[in-house]
Design a protein around this motif. Structure first.
Motif, short mmCIF file in Angstrom:
data_model
loop_
_atom_site.label_atom_id
_atom_site.label_comp_id
_atom_site.label_asym_id
_atom_site.label_seq_id
_atom_site.Cartn_x
_atom_site.Cartn_y
_atom_site.Cartn_z
N ASP A 83 0.82 -1.21 0.00
CA ASP A 83 0.00 0.00 0.00
C ASP A 83 0.86 1.26 0.00
O ASP A 83 0.50 2.27 -0.61
N GLU A 281 -3.85 3.65 8.34
CA GLU A 281 -3.40 2.43 7.67
C GLU A 281 -2.42 1.66 8.56
O GLU A 281 -2.45 0.42 8.60
N THR A 285 -3.47 -2.23 9.53
CA THR A 285 -2.67 -3.39 9.16
C THR A 285 -1.99 -4.02 10.35
O THR A 285 -1.40 -5.10 10.22
#
Length: 292
Positions: A83, A281, A285
């Motif tokens: 990402d 993020e 994650t």
């Protein structure tokens, strides 16, 4: 010519991580925009590729097997890097300064890794960090002195749109010998700290005699007192210094509530939005928590 083995598809890994973390094929299918049968097929493909079962249905829903647990830790890192690469090439160059607030305890645990990765993908952004208690950071955000801030649940402003990053239990920590003293010696943060309120409410609700032995401006100070064998304190699940451990019902201590870690934003700007997405993020994650 020798054929190379197929690589791991990030889409397969993403579905696996979401199921392993949330325990549900249905919620994962909704999150990735696929049917439940399509997600099930993805997991079968991944298991066939790796030659091992990765998920099992248990009492608490779908849980990873031992091989699945091993893969989960590494899949999170692969997805975070995947990402980050995509974001770096797809997003327009962001430049400028962003002012981030964080309680001291969160700054020590998570910000070094988060900011290092952010600097690598956004080298033209300068981040100014302010560390203070959550309630003070919320006030400073409202006064326009910060662009965004991390905060502990219980400090969010009325009507403030908080993005919750993580939720889990508070824990008693210290030594067994100290935990069995009555009145119980406790060291907690000063002022209106949400952890302080939770600990006092739990002790009062259980009718346990206790005394405030020490107070500190940060968890580091409280842990120093517990290491000296003078009191117990509260903390979140994370690596603890040698000499103290998690405490609970076996030591006669009352259960503590869950709490949340949130992200509160001020007026939108490209640099603040880019950092907010990066922080979200990192928690999504599991990269932030693994670094703790």
């Amino acid at each position: 010519m020798l054929a190379l083995p197929p690589g791991l598809d990030p889409d397969l890994l993403r579905s696996f991580v979401l199921i392993a973390e949330g325990g549900s094929f249905t919620r994962t299918a909704q999150a990735v925009g696929r049917t439940q049968s399509a997600v099930s097929m993805q997991i079968r493909r991944l298991e066939e590729m790796l030659g091992q079962p990765l998920l099992l249905r248990g009492a608490r829903g779908v849980e990873p097997t031992l091989h699945g647990q091993w893969l989960l830790e590494r899949a999170r890192r692969i997805l975070a890097l995947n990402d980050e690469i995509l974001a770096s090439f797809r997003q327009p160059e962001v430049a400028g300064e962003v002012r981030l607030g964080s309680p001291d305890d969160y700054a020590v645990r998570w910000l070094p890794g988060i900011l290092a990765r952010y600097a690598a993908s956004h080298p033209a952004v300068q981040v100014e960090v302010t560390c203070a208690p959550s309630n003070e950071l919320v006030e400073r955000l409202g006064a326009g002195e910060l662009d965004l801030t991390l905060l502990s649940e219980g400090n969010e402003p009325p009507g403030g749109r908080v993005r919750w990053l993580w939720r889990g239990p508070l824990l008693w920590v210290g030594t067994e010998e100290v935990a069995r003293r009555r009145p119980l010696p406790v060291t907690l943060a000063r002022g209106s700290c949400a952890w302080r309120r939770a600990a006092i409410e739990a002790l009062e609700g259980a009718g346990m005699p206790w005394r405030m032995a020490y107070s500190s401006a940060s968890l580091s100070g409280s842990l120093a007192v517990t290491l000296a064998g003078l009191a117990v304190t509260v903390a979140m699940p994370s690596p603890l210094p040698e000499g103290v451990r998690r405490l609970g019902a076996e030591e006669g201590l009352p259960e503590l509530p869950d709490f949340g870690i949130g992200l509160l934003r001020g007026p939108a700007s490209p640099v603040a939005e880019a950092l907010a997405r990066h922080i979200e993020e990192s928690f999504r994650t599991g990269e932030a928590l693994e670094a703790a």
